[in-house]
Design a protein around this motif. Structure first.
Motif, PDB file in Angstrom:
ATOM      1  N   ALA A  46       6.456  -5.429 -17.402  1.00  0.00           N
ATOM      2  CA  ALA A  46       7.275  -5.985 -18.386  1.00  0.00           C
ATOM      3  C   ALA A  46       6.760  -6.127 -20.176  1.00  0.00           C
ATOM      4  O   ALA A  46       7.526  -5.718 -21.123  1.00  0.00           O
ATOM      5  N   ALA A  47       5.464  -5.214 -20.249  1.00  0.00           N
ATOM      6  CA  ALA A  47       5.679  -5.594 -22.109  1.00  0.00           C
ATOM      7  C   ALA A  47       5.770  -4.425 -22.354  1.00  0.00           C
ATOM      8  O   ALA A  47       6.241  -4.427 -23.595  1.00  0.00           O
ATOM      9  N   VAL A  48       6.452  -3.716 -21.246  1.00  0.00           N
ATOM     10  CA  VAL A  48       7.677  -2.015 -22.034  1.00  0.00           C
ATOM     11  C   VAL A  48       8.748  -2.417 -22.276  1.00  0.00           C
ATOM     12  O   VAL A  48      10.173  -1.472 -22.567  1.00  0.00           O
ATOM     13  N   GLY A  49       9.107  -3.555 -21.339  1.00  0.00           N
ATOM     14  CA  GLY A  49      10.752  -3.547 -21.079  1.00  0.00           C
ATOM     15  C   GLY A  49      11.107  -3.262 -19.856  1.00  0.00           C
ATOM     16  O   GLY A  49      12.501  -3.890 -19.559  1.00  0.00           O
ATOM     17  N   VAL A  50      10.482  -3.232 -18.887  1.00  0.00           N
ATOM     18  CA  VAL A  50      11.021  -3.128 -17.173  1.00  0.00           C
ATOM     19  C   VAL A  50      10.811  -4.267 -16.722  1.00  0.00           C
ATOM     20  O   VAL A  50       9.670  -5.536 -16.651  1.00  0.00           O
ATOM     21  N   GLN A  51      12.146  -5.341 -16.208  1.00  0.00           N
ATOM     22  CA  GLN A  51      12.261  -6.427 -16.371  1.00  0.00           C
ATOM     23  C   GLN A  51      12.049  -6.339 -14.533  1.00  0.00           C
ATOM     24  O   GLN A  51      11.773  -7.335 -13.723  1.00  0.00           O
ATOM     25  N   ALA A  52      12.003  -5.101 -13.792  1.00  0.00           N
ATOM     26  CA  ALA A  52      12.816  -5.997 -12.260  1.00  0.00           C
ATOM     27  C   ALA A  52      11.596  -4.710 -11.851  1.00  0.00           C
ATOM     28  O   ALA A  52      12.654  -3.583 -12.486  1.00  0.00           O
ATOM     29  N   VAL A  53      11.294  -4.558 -10.442  1.00  0.00           N
ATOM     30  CA  VAL A  53      10.801  -3.432 -10.088  1.00  0.00           C
ATOM     31  C   VAL A  53      11.603  -3.068  -8.333  1.00  0.00           C
ATOM     32  O   VAL A  53      11.547  -4.160  -7.956  1.00  0.00           O
ATOM     33  N   VAL A  54      11.989  -2.493  -7.900  1.00  0.00           N
ATOM     34  CA  VAL A  54      12.033  -2.640  -5.953  1.00  0.00           C
ATOM     35  C   VAL A  54      10.552  -1.165  -6.248  1.00  0.00           C
ATOM     36  O   VAL A  54      11.261  -0.180  -5.900  1.00  0.00           O
ATOM     37  N   THR A  55      10.372  -2.512  -5.088  1.00  0.00           N
ATOM     38  CA  THR A  55       9.309  -1.824  -4.433  1.00  0.00           C
ATOM     39  C   THR A  55       9.176  -1.275  -3.007  1.00  0.00           C
ATOM     40  O   THR A  55       9.685  -2.322  -1.883  1.00  0.00           O
ATOM     41  N   VAL A  56       9.303   0.273  -2.716  1.00  0.00           N
ATOM     42  CA  VAL A  56       9.837   1.046  -1.528  1.00  0.00           C
ATOM     43  C   VAL A  56       8.904   1.442  -0.429  1.00  0.00           C
ATOM     44  O   VAL A  56       7.149   1.770  -1.010  1.00  0.00           O
ATOM     45  N   ALA A  57       8.610   0.758   1.380  1.00  0.00           N
ATOM     46  CA  ALA A  57       7.662   1.013   2.194  1.00  0.00           C
ATOM     47  C   ALA A  57       8.159   2.145   2.121  1.00  0.00           C
ATOM     48  O   ALA A  57       9.073   2.893   2.798  1.00  0.00           O
ATOM     49  N   ASP A  58       6.913   2.545   2.956  1.00  0.00           N
ATOM     50  CA  ASP A  58       6.870   4.249   4.615  1.00  0.00           C
ATOM     51  C   ASP A  58       6.477   4.329   5.260  1.00  0.00           C
ATOM     52  O   ASP A  58       6.263   5.152   5.699  1.00  0.00           O
ATOM     53  N   ASP A  59       6.225   2.901   5.585  1.00  0.00           N
ATOM     54  CA  ASP A  59       5.582   2.738   7.087  1.00  0.00           C
ATOM     55  C   ASP A  59       5.600   1.234   7.340  1.00  0.00           C
ATOM     56  O   ASP A  59       6.135   0.084   6.081  1.00  0.00           O
ATOM     57  N   LEU A  60       5.524   0.719   8.370  1.00  0.00           N
ATOM     58  CA  LEU A  60       5.744  -0.037   9.259  1.00  0.00           C
ATOM     59  C   LEU A  60       4.700  -1.649   8.301  1.00  0.00           C
ATOM     60  O   LEU A  60       5.014  -2.706   8.141  1.00  0.00           O
ATOM     61  N   ALA A  61       3.731  -0.981   8.234  1.00  0.00           N
ATOM     62  CA  ALA A  61       2.493  -2.338   7.456  1.00  0.00           C
ATOM     63  C   ALA A  61       2.498  -1.782   6.260  1.00  0.00           C
ATOM     64  O   ALA A  61       2.868  -3.160   5.071  1.00  0.00           O
ATOM     65  N   SER A  62       3.329  -1.032   5.109  1.00  0.00           N
ATOM     66  CA  SER A  62       4.094  -0.631   3.568  1.00  0.00           C
ATOM     67  C   SER A  62       5.512  -2.252   3.812  1.00  0.00           C
ATOM     68  O   SER A  62       5.182  -2.704   2.832  1.00  0.00           O
ATOM     69  N   ALA A  63       5.837  -1.506   5.076  1.00  0.00           N
ATOM     70  CA  ALA A  63       7.360  -2.606   5.137  1.00  0.00           C
ATOM     71  C   ALA A  63       6.419  -4.253   4.994  1.00  0.00           C
ATOM     72  O   ALA A  63       7.775  -5.069   4.361  1.00  0.00           O
ATOM     73  N   ARG A  64       5.587  -4.570   5.653  1.00  0.00           N
ATOM     74  CA  ARG A  64       5.377  -6.075   5.758  1.00  0.00           C
ATOM     75  C   ARG A  64       4.398  -6.389   4.084  1.00  0.00           C
ATOM     76  O   ARG A  64       5.316  -6.705   3.859  1.00  0.00           O
ATOM     77  N   TRP A  65       4.122  -5.173   3.565  1.00  0.00           N
ATOM     78  CA  TRP A  65       3.503  -5.258   2.228  1.00  0.00           C
ATOM     79  C   TRP A  65       4.303  -5.620   1.376  1.00  0.00           C
ATOM     80  O   TRP A  65       4.308  -6.542   0.043  1.00  0.00           O
ATOM     81  N   VAL A  66       5.661  -5.018   1.115  1.00  0.00           N
ATOM     82  CA  VAL A  66       6.505  -4.980   0.402  1.00  0.00           C
ATOM     83  C   VAL A  66       7.273  -6.051   0.074  1.00  0.00           C
ATOM     84  O   VAL A  66       7.601  -6.276  -0.895  1.00  0.00           O
ATOM     85  N   THR A  67       7.425  -6.453   1.419  1.00  0.00           N
ATOM     86  CA  THR A  67       7.824  -8.091   1.533  1.00  0.00           C
ATOM     87  C   THR A  67       7.130  -9.040   1.102  1.00  0.00           C
ATOM     88  O   THR A  67       7.772  -9.569  -0.178  1.00  0.00           O
ATOM     89  N   ARG A  68       6.267  -9.135   1.055  1.00  0.00           N
ATOM     90  CA  ARG A  68       5.106 -10.184   0.851  1.00  0.00           C
ATOM     91  C   ARG A  68       4.961  -9.868  -0.603  1.00  0.00           C
ATOM     92  O   ARG A  68       4.689 -11.100  -1.485  1.00  0.00           O
ATOM     93  N   ALA A  69       4.641  -8.516  -1.192  1.00  0.00           N
ATOM     94  CA  ALA A  69       4.929  -8.300  -2.559  1.00  0.00           C
ATOM     95  C   ALA A  69       5.810  -9.401  -3.189  1.00  0.00           C
ATOM     96  O   ALA A  69       6.213  -9.663  -4.848  1.00  0.00           O
ATOM     97  N   ALA A  70       7.057  -8.681  -2.671  1.00  0.00           N
ATOM     98  CA  ALA A  70       8.599  -9.578  -3.431  1.00  0.00           C
ATOM     99  C   ALA A  70       8.024 -11.496  -3.454  1.00  0.00           C
ATOM    100  O   ALA A  70       8.831 -11.611  -3.978  1.00  0.00           O
ATOM    101  N   GLU A  71       7.663 -11.370  -2.357  1.00  0.00           N
ATOM    102  CA  GLU A  71       7.566 -13.312  -2.250  1.00  0.00           C
ATOM    103  C   GLU A  71       6.701 -13.732  -3.925  1.00  0.00           C
ATOM    104  O   GLU A  71       6.898 -14.540  -3.753  1.00  0.00           O
ATOM    105  N   ALA A  72       5.974 -12.972  -3.664  1.00  0.00           N
ATOM    106  CA  ALA A  72       4.564 -13.413  -5.098  1.00  0.00           C
ATOM    107  C   ALA A  72       4.854 -13.139  -5.924  1.00  0.00           C
ATOM    108  O   ALA A  72       4.282 -14.060  -6.965  1.00  0.00           O
ATOM    109  N   ASP A  73       6.260 -12.338  -6.496  1.00  0.00           N
ATOM    110  CA  ASP A  73       5.824 -12.171  -8.017  1.00  0.00           C
ATOM    111  C   ASP A  73       7.592 -12.268  -8.427  1.00  0.00           C
ATOM    112  O   ASP A  73       8.551 -11.231  -7.681  1.00  0.00           O
ATOM    113  N   GLU A  74       8.827 -12.718  -9.026  1.00  0.00           N
ATOM    114  CA  GLU A  74       9.877 -12.810  -9.124  1.00  0.00           C
ATOM    115  C   GLU A  74      10.288 -11.590  -9.683  1.00  0.00           C
ATOM    116  O   GLU A  74      11.854 -11.558  -9.658  1.00  0.00           O
TER     117      GLU A  74
END
Length: 279
Positions: A46-74
């Motif tokens: 955010a300090a350099v102007g990146v207002q949003a990101v799409v964080t991407v899964a590559d396996d099932l554990a990561s799919a769970r993680w990215v979904t939780r991350a999207a809940e944790a930071d708007e």
């Protein structure tokens, strides 16, 4: 002390460039082990102007993680799928769980899926092409059913990816992440109305085919991404990447096109918010 930069030294923060959306990154692989670290990564962005990101899964554990991350930071949104090299893990149970995660309102894409014909035979446990194609077809169907963009990983597989998309019928929105192909493939994707997302590879002088293809991509079909922690832009290639490095890629792209980095930031941010349906 040597003046040579360590490959492990993170790049310095670039000059701010706003607004930006990082269309494809991997925050878990960037070291976001908990919410505090997640917020710190996003604060640096955010300090350099990146207002949003799409964080991407590559396996099932990561799919769970990215979904939780999207809940944790708007500022964080998610994409879920099994990476083509992991397609052998797409069991019935995995399909059921990915479908459930894909329904989450902060999951904005199905990905990354597609085909990778570089790693079979080189990487132990890598899914064979036939398995990858079957998984790719399933993810295409999921994107259609959820009406969410399909995010494609394509490595050494232009013709095969196109064959599957034609056989299955492409979803309404298709995104080629880290587009690295030659002008012919770019023209095919552009004519189909698909989005092409460019990463730090656009700054690599040896990426000749890609750099030749870039001018043929219409502004309205262009996205930018970091694919962090990979593909750090020149002159920091080999250093760890993070979303805050995205302005380096945008400046390199602007230089290649002979245009304005500020305008590219505005256009690609607007495109990302449109295709991902971000607030």
């Amino acid at each position: 002390m040597s003046s040579k930069r360590s490959a492990k030294t993170p790049p310095p923060a670039p000059e701010p460039l706003s607004p930006l959306v990082d269309a494809h990154t991997h925050l878990d692989a960037c070291g976001a082990e908990d919410d505090t670290m997640l917020h710190a990564i996003m604060d640096r962005a955010a300090a350099v102007g990146v207002q949003a990101v799409v964080t991407v899964a590559d396996d099932l554990a990561s799919a769970r993680w990215v979904t939780r991350a999207a809940e944790a930071d708007e500022r964080v949104f998610a994409a879920v799928a099994l990476h083509p090299t992991r397609a052998g893990s797409l069991t019935d149970d995995a399909r059921t769980e990915i479908e459930a995660l894909a329904a989450h309102p902060r999951v904005v894409a199905i990905g990354e899926t597609g085909l990778d014909l570089y790693w079979p035979g080189r990487l132990d446990g890598c899914a064979e092409p036939a398995t990858q194609k079957e998984a790719f077809a399933w993810h295409i169907d999921l994107a259609k059913r959820t009406r969410k963009p399909l995010m494609i990983h394509n490595r050494d597989a232009d013709d095969a990816v196109l064959d599957v998309l034609r056989a299955e019928g492409a979803p309404e929105t298709v995104i080629f992440h880290c587009f690295s192909s030659a002008p012919e493939m770019a023209h095919t994707c552009v004519d189909a109305g698909w989005m092409l997302s460019l990463s730090g590879t656009v700054s690599f002088k040896n990426a000749r085919d890609l750099r030749e293809a870039v001018p043929s991509i219409p502004a309205e079909q262009l996205l930018v991404e970091t694919d962090a922690p990979f593909l750090t832009p020149h002159p920091y290639r080999g250093a760890p990447n993070e979303p805050y490095c995205l302005p380096y890629t945008v400046h390199a792209l602007a230089e290649l096109l002979g245009g304005s980095a500020a305008e590219l930031a505005r256009v690609t941010s607007r495109n990302a918010r449109r295709v991902y349906d971000l607030p």
